[in-house]
Design an enzyme around this catalytic site. Structure first.
Site, PDB file in Angstrom:
ATOM      1  N   SER A  23       0.988  -1.149   0.009  1.00 50.98           N
ATOM      2  CA  SER A  23       0.083   0.046   0.028  1.00 50.98           C
ATOM      3  C   SER A  23       0.740   1.163   0.033  1.00 50.98           C
ATOM      4  O   SER A  23       0.344   2.265  -0.707  1.00 50.98           O
ATOM      5  CB  SER A  23      -0.939  -0.133   1.214  1.00 50.98           C
ATOM      6  OG  SER A  23      -2.171  -0.991   1.165  1.00 50.98           O
ATOM      7  N   ARG A  27       1.501   4.291  -2.991  1.00 52.96           N
ATOM      8  CA  ARG A  27       1.261   5.556  -2.825  1.00 52.96           C
ATOM      9  C   ARG A  27       2.461   6.252  -2.870  1.00 52.96           C
ATOM     10  O   ARG A  27       2.413   7.680  -3.279  1.00 52.96           O
ATOM     11  CB  ARG A  27       0.688   5.869  -1.311  1.00 52.96           C
ATOM     12  CG  ARG A  27      -0.803   5.412  -1.443  1.00 52.96           C
ATOM     13  CD  ARG A  27      -1.172   4.923   0.273  1.00 52.96           C
ATOM     14  NE  ARG A  27      -2.572   4.737   0.204  1.00 52.96           N
ATOM     15  CZ  ARG A  27      -3.230   3.699  -0.164  1.00 52.96           C
ATOM     16  NH1 ARG A  27      -2.339   2.609  -0.455  1.00 52.96           N
ATOM     17  NH2 ARG A  27      -4.426   3.422   0.155  1.00 52.96           N
ATOM     18  N   ARG A 122     -13.637  -6.666 -11.270  1.00 55.77           N
ATOM     19  CA  ARG A 122     -13.987  -5.992  -9.988  1.00 55.77           C
ATOM     20  C   ARG A 122     -14.481  -4.813  -9.970  1.00 55.77           C
ATOM     21  O   ARG A 122     -14.498  -3.927 -11.222  1.00 55.77           O
ATOM     22  CB  ARG A 122     -12.613  -5.847  -9.280  1.00 55.77           C
ATOM     23  CG  ARG A 122     -11.870  -7.235  -9.051  1.00 55.77           C
ATOM     24  CD  ARG A 122     -10.485  -6.885  -8.559  1.00 55.77           C
ATOM     25  NE  ARG A 122     -10.447  -6.427  -7.176  1.00 55.77           N
ATOM     26  CZ  ARG A 122      -9.524  -6.263  -6.108  1.00 55.77           C
ATOM     27  NH1 ARG A 122      -8.227  -6.454  -6.961  1.00 55.77           N
ATOM     28  NH2 ARG A 122      -9.706  -5.596  -5.152  1.00 55.77           N
ATOM     29  N   SER A 166     -13.957   1.424   2.490  1.00 53.08           N
ATOM     30  CA  SER A 166     -12.794   1.248   1.357  1.00 53.08           C
ATOM     31  C   SER A 166     -11.627   2.249   1.500  1.00 53.08           C
ATOM     32  O   SER A 166     -11.819   3.321   1.312  1.00 53.08           O
ATOM     33  CB  SER A 166     -13.247   1.137   0.125  1.00 53.08           C
ATOM     34  OG  SER A 166     -12.554   1.047  -0.945  1.00 53.08           O
ATOM     35  N   GLN A 168      -9.349   2.413  -0.549  1.00 55.37           N
ATOM     36  CA  GLN A 168      -9.076   2.719  -1.897  1.00 55.37           C
ATOM     37  C   GLN A 168      -9.888   3.757  -2.418  1.00 55.37           C
ATOM     38  O   GLN A 168      -9.775   4.949  -3.071  1.00 55.37           O
ATOM     39  CB  GLN A 168      -9.302   1.417  -2.845  1.00 55.37           C
ATOM     40  CG  GLN A 168      -8.119   0.488  -2.699  1.00 55.37           C
ATOM     41  CD  GLN A 168      -8.381  -0.534  -3.622  1.00 55.37           C
ATOM     42  OE1 GLN A 168      -9.359  -0.980  -4.476  1.00 55.37           O
ATOM     43  NE2 GLN A 168      -7.204  -1.709  -3.577  1.00 55.37           N
ATOM     44  N   ASP A 314      -7.449  -7.718   4.091  1.00 51.96           N
ATOM     45  CA  ASP A 314      -6.480  -8.644   3.335  1.00 51.96           C
ATOM     46  C   ASP A 314      -5.983  -9.664   4.031  1.00 51.96           C
ATOM     47  O   ASP A 314      -5.555 -10.499   3.226  1.00 51.96           O
ATOM     48  CB  ASP A 314      -5.404  -7.438   2.697  1.00 51.96           C
ATOM     49  CG  ASP A 314      -5.812  -6.431   1.656  1.00 51.96           C
ATOM     50  OD1 ASP A 314      -7.027  -6.779   0.901  1.00 51.96           O
ATOM     51  OD2 ASP A 314      -5.198  -5.518   1.569  1.00 51.96           O
ATOM     52  N   LYS A 341     -12.696  -9.275  -4.104  1.00 51.92           N
ATOM     53  CA  LYS A 341     -11.244  -9.050  -4.121  1.00 51.92           C
ATOM     54  C   LYS A 341     -10.815  -9.784  -5.350  1.00 51.92           C
ATOM     55  O   LYS A 341     -11.474  -9.880  -6.315  1.00 51.92           O
ATOM     56  CB  LYS A 341     -10.681  -9.618  -2.818  1.00 51.92           C
ATOM     57  CG  LYS A 341     -10.979  -8.740  -1.611  1.00 51.92           C
ATOM     58  CD  LYS A 341     -10.208  -7.620  -1.888  1.00 51.92           C
ATOM     59  CE  LYS A 341     -10.217  -6.752  -0.381  1.00 51.92           C
ATOM     60  NZ  LYS A 341      -9.478  -5.360  -0.244  1.00 51.92           N
ATOM     61  N   ARG A 345     -13.156 -14.349  -2.381  1.00 50.22           N
ATOM     62  CA  ARG A 345     -12.223 -15.146  -1.182  1.00 50.22           C
ATOM     63  C   ARG A 345     -13.001 -15.741  -0.090  1.00 50.22           C
ATOM     64  O   ARG A 345     -12.670 -16.734   0.671  1.00 50.22           O
ATOM     65  CB  ARG A 345     -11.357 -13.658  -0.364  1.00 50.22           C
ATOM     66  CG  ARG A 345     -10.247 -13.659  -1.517  1.00 50.22           C
ATOM     67  CD  ARG A 345      -9.403 -12.510  -0.692  1.00 50.22           C
ATOM     68  NE  ARG A 345      -8.285 -12.285  -1.491  1.00 50.22           N
ATOM     69  CZ  ARG A 345      -7.321 -11.277  -1.573  1.00 50.22           C
ATOM     70  NH1 ARG A 345      -7.463 -10.157  -0.479  1.00 50.22           N
ATOM     71  NH2 ARG A 345      -6.667 -10.974  -2.434  1.00 50.22           N
ATOM     72  N   ARG A 388      -3.105 -14.177  -2.212  1.00 53.02           N
ATOM     73  CA  ARG A 388      -3.239 -14.387  -0.978  1.00 53.02           C
ATOM     74  C   ARG A 388      -3.945 -15.896  -0.467  1.00 53.02           C
ATOM     75  O   ARG A 388      -3.697 -16.345   0.470  1.00 53.02           O
ATOM     76  CB  ARG A 388      -4.375 -13.531  -0.531  1.00 53.02           C
ATOM     77  CG  ARG A 388      -3.578 -12.140  -0.454  1.00 53.02           C
ATOM     78  CD  ARG A 388      -4.135 -10.952   0.412  1.00 53.02           C
ATOM     79  NE  ARG A 388      -3.663  -9.808   0.123  1.00 53.02           N
ATOM     80  CZ  ARG A 388      -2.516  -9.035   0.303  1.00 53.02           C
ATOM     81  NH1 ARG A 388      -1.541  -9.899   0.949  1.00 53.02           N
ATOM     82  NH2 ARG A 388      -2.125  -8.043  -0.189  1.00 53.02           N
TER      83      ARG A 388
END
Length: 435
Positions: A23, A27, A122, A166, A168, A314, A341, A345, A388
């Site tokens: 993350s 950024r 997504r 979120s 995001q 996550d 995701k 998941r 993951r």
């Protein structure tokens, strides 16, 4: 395509340095590119997702030099990006495409964004809708990729209540707010990770934060700075769970990001009875770091608190493995976000747990897992190209007396390129085989 073949092991010992936080690496590229001056990044994650972000900004005219995990960005300022000569391909990276949409909505040029098959499934409406409210013009494929963003629009600040927890979406709106006329305010009902806010402040941009409300006013500038990326707690999570469930384990993870908006994995495992402790805590670049020591423990099933769900969103695939080894039942609800995701998941993990003989019941927004003993796998586990999922079932080998095979593990490269190397270093037995 590649697969994991994991043979049983029952002990883990040693110290590990986990790669840089995904993350924060994303950024740092974005904000370093938009800053005035030269930004130097150390500890940068060399995963495919983050490299998609880096390539995107290079395509928009930003000079970026990379030497292993050290990166130098020659920032172009908020208004210095140039139109890419090719459509921007962000592969499997939802973080890249959602955050960059906020930046591109305010540019003078048109942009076209797309991704791989998984990313194309997504939802993008969650960022398109607030951007349109701000004045953006965006075409999509029924709320999914590819999208086309029309340049030359004047954005205006908005007050926006996040409909889903979120980071995001929050970050996308904040990045658009850098360019907007007036003030942009975001209210979140449940706390989400705050790396964007911390980095904006670190680069000299004023934000007003009051509990669950964040406001900024467009028109200021970002100033370059040196950024040290800490180890990623989402990647560390696999080893935190692995050591917790292993019959014999004592490992220490060095310099892990323990930002309070990311430590849901630690809080949940402590509720389950995990034996872990933090030491050498320090703040670097506005982020809290610590060493994490984990020893074997007998875990117990719990009902996972609602407020911890977004703080571990996550890490739930790994937590599901912990729940499978716990005494009693673990119940997760309020986690519908897991269904959108890189894979669904909830269902994909449920299917894999069933292959290993673990009883579970799936809900629309969660799952109930009854702890037990892993049996001989009834078939190969399918990862559905989700990094993951692959790594979570790999650590199940510490409590399974049979070899586990996991298909389609190439996407581990998106977030944790040296996972197999580090896992084997402390006692696991993973082979990466080309299918």
């Amino acid at each position: 395509m590649s697969k994991f073949i994991i043979n049983p092991s029952n002990s883990m010992y040693g110290n590990l340095k986990i790669p840089g936080d995904k993350s924060i690496s994303h950024r740092s590229i974005m904000l370093g590119s938009l800053a005035n001056g030269v930004t130097k990044i150390s500890g940068f994650l060399e995963g495919k997702d983050v490299l998609s972000t880096l390539k995107g900004f290079q395509n928009m005219g930003v000079k970026i030099e990379r030497n292993s995990d050290n990166v130098i960005i020659y920032g172009v300022g908020l208004n210095g990006l140039k139109k890419s000569l090719v459509p921007l391909n962000f592969g499997n990276s939802g973080t890249s495409i959602r955050l960059i949409s906020g930046i591109l909505a305010a540019q003078t040029f048109d942009s076209e964004l797309y991704g791989d098959e998984s990313l194309s499934k997504r939802p993008m409406g969650r960022v398109i809708n607030p951007l349109v409210q701000m004045g953006a013009l965006i075409e999509s494929n029924d709320g999914k990729l590819p999208i086309k963003i029309k340049g030359g629009q004047t954005l205006k600040g908005i007050n926006y209540d996040l409909p889903v927890a979120s980071a995001q979406v929050k970050s996308c709106i904040l990045l658009a707010g850098l360019y907007a006329q007036g003030e942009t305010c975001i209210k979140e009902s449940i706390l989400t990770r705050d790396h964007t806010e911390r980095m904006l402040k670190g680069l000299g941009y004023r934000l007003d934060t009051n509990k669950n409300k964040i406001c900024l006013t467009g028109g200021a500038q970002l100033n370059a700075a040196n950024i040290q990326v800490p180890s990623d707690i989402s990647s560390a999570a696999f080893f935190i769970v692995a050591a917790s469930i292993a019959p014999q384990a004592d490992i220490t993870l060095i310099g892990v990001n323990v930002n309070p908006t990311r430590t849901g994995i630690i809080d949940i495992l402590k509720l389950m009875g995990a034996n872990l402790s933090l030491s050498n805590e320090c703040v670097i670049g506005g982020e809290l770091l610590a060493n994490i020591r984990i020893q074997s423990a007998q875990l117990k099933g719990i009902r996972i608190p609602k407020d911890l769900v977004p703080l571990a969103i996550d890490e739930f695939p790994a937590i599901f493995i912990a729940a499978s080894c716990a005494k009693g039942e673990t119940i997760l609800t309020n986690a519908k976000e897991l269904r959108v995701k890189e894979s669904d998941r909830i269902q994909v993990m449920a299917d894999g747990l069933s292959i290993l003989g673990i009883e579970n019941e799936v809900f629309e927004d969660g799952i109930k897992i009854k702890g037990g003993v892993f049996s001989k796998p009834s078939s190969t586990i399918k990862s559905h190209h989700d990094h993951r999922i692959s790594m979570s079932f790999a650590i199940a080998s510490l409590r399974c007396h049979y070899a586990i095979e996991i298909e389609d593990v190439d996407n581990v490269q998106t977030s944790f390129p040296n996972f197999v190397e580090l896992a084997n270093q402390i006692g696991m037995n993973i082979s990466l085989v080309s299918a």
